[in-house]
Design an enzyme around this catalytic site. Structure first.
Site, PDB file in Angstrom:
ATOM      1  N   GLU A 372      14.793 -42.094 -34.092  1.00 51.81           N
ATOM      2  CA  GLU A 372      13.688 -42.654 -33.059  1.00 51.81           C
ATOM      3  C   GLU A 372      12.673 -43.460 -33.913  1.00 51.81           C
ATOM      4  O   GLU A 372      11.391 -43.191 -33.577  1.00 51.81           O
ATOM      5  CB  GLU A 372      13.068 -41.516 -32.397  1.00 51.81           C
ATOM      6  N   THR A 374      12.613 -45.425 -37.869  1.00 51.68           N
ATOM      7  CA  THR A 374      12.513 -44.997 -39.312  1.00 51.68           C
ATOM      8  C   THR A 374      11.201 -45.152 -39.877  1.00 51.68           C
ATOM      9  O   THR A 374      10.396 -46.081 -39.207  1.00 51.68           O
ATOM     10  CB  THR A 374      13.540 -45.833 -40.245  1.00 51.68           C
TER      11      THR A 374
END
Length: 393
Positions: A372, A374
């Site tokens: 979701e 980096t």
């Protein structure tokens, strides 16, 4: 006037900021997890999986945890802060549990709730809220993670129907889901589809050999000429901004959740340091150990304050900006994983044992660090917000 006694595990007295309703959420989730999950979670992690996930889903549904921040359709309609507190307690037991609840409520259910037709909402949301139907969210692909706009999954018209072809990767709940929200390229850009997983051409092979999020179901989604009726299209979802809006919901849960993993590791390290003796006294009495414990406490409580502030923004009429969620996700995950790594050093060799929660949390957070968004992408999102320049384009 004498000072009030300091709570060693809550030195800033942050729990006093919670309302009675929020404390009830905290205590209900904590008591359930302590009785139902904590005795087994290390074994589930070691064996890889969540036995009887459908049963757990129904129990979560009874507690109102699934889509708990959504309104109507059997959802609890609670505040963003109450949802965040639940995420914290879930991840204090294991990131896999928070991931399940997050994908179910903040990705799959939220996508249907926000972008779906009334028929789609009526068909799926009540069952998903009660846990009798599990959902997944198909966005990431084998070759497209941080750049979802370049996805290669395609949806083409065939009369009144749609035909979907493509692959999705690293999909939580995929092989146990009754419904998948799948994103695909069309002639009109990225669109979302509600895909019953029993549709011919749809399969979800389990991904094995994971060393992180082992107490979680992770799958690939394979779509080979999956034929869907026109009613499967999410009518209000147009462009890549739609799935990113869903991701922003889930990232908020991460901001809270990782404080639970960090809290669990920090408390385990503190308890261990008070009991473990070397050179004739507990290692908690040595300066280097105290410095570690203090630094961990500082970062944990700052992360919790960040989560509390973002929840206030999210519950306000103006809402919370995506860059503010990036701020919380970047900071809190980074500090949580460092807390777990430091806790491991205090436990010494015992730090790698599943008899303690520390290495399990540390391994899980390696996934949370990446999924979701980096750290690099959240850094660049914040960089753009602060400077006005998009460094990744």
């Amino acid at each position: 006037m004498p000072f009030r006694a300091l709570d060693a595990v809550d030195p800033l007295n942050l729990e006093a900021l919670l309302t009675d309703e929020e404390r009830a959420v905290r205590d209900t989730v904590r008591q359930y997890l302590d009785a139902r999950v904590e005795p087994h979670i290390a074994d589930w992690f070691e064996s890889g999986g969540l036995p009887d996930l459908p049963g757990l889903a129904r129990e979560f549904g009874k507690m109102g945890l699934l889509g708990m921040h959504l309104e109507g359709y059997g959802c609890a309609g609670m505040s963003a802060r109450a949802y965040g507190i639940a995420c914290r307690e879930l991840e204090a037991t294991d990131s896999g549990l928070r991931s399940f609840v997050s994908v179910q409520g903040s990705l799959a259910m939220f996508a249907i709730h926000r972008f779906g037709s009334e028929e789609q909402k009526q068909e799926w949301l009540p069952r998903m809220a009660e846990g009798s139907a599990i959902g997944c969210f198909g966005l990431t692909e084998p070759d497209h993670g941080s750049d979802p706009a370049s996805m290669t999954t395609r949806a083409r018209r065939d009369g009144d129907d749609w035909i979907l072809d493509g692959r999705k990767m690293w999909i939580t709940n995929g092989s146990v889901a009754a419904v998948a929200v799948v994103w695909a390229q069309t002639e009109d850009g990225v669109r979302g589809f509600v895909v019953p997983t029993g549709t011919p051409g749809f399969s979800a092979p389990v991904i094995k050999h994971k060393m992180s999020l082992r107490a979680s179901v992770t799958s690939e989604l394979v779509l080979d000429d999956v034929r869907l009726p026109a009613s499967a299209l999410l009518p209000e979802a147009r462009g890549v901004g739609a799935p990113l809006t869903c991701l922003n919901e889930a990232r908020y849960g991460i901001v809270w959740g990782v404080t639970g993993a960090a809290r669990s590791a920090w408390r385990a390290a503190r308890d261990y340091a008070l009991q473990r003796e070397q050179f004739g006294r507990p290692i908690a009495g040595f300066q280097l150990t105290q410095q570690k414990l203090v630094d961990m406490a500082l970062e944990l409580h700052k992360a919790t304050l960040t989560a509390l502030h973002l929840s206030a923004l999210k519950d306000s009429p103006a809402g919370v900006h995506p860059a503010q969620i990036s701020f919380g996700k970047l900071n809190n995950v980074r500090e949580a994983i460092e807390i777990c790594r430091t806790a491991r050093t205090i436990l010494g060799a015992n730090g790698i044992s599943l008899e303690y929660p520390v290495i399990r949390h540390a391994n899980n957070l390696e996934s949370v660090l990446t999924y979701e968004g980096t750290s690099e992408m959240h850094t660049l999102a914040l960089g753009q917000a602060l400077t006005g320049h998009a460094a990744f384009r």
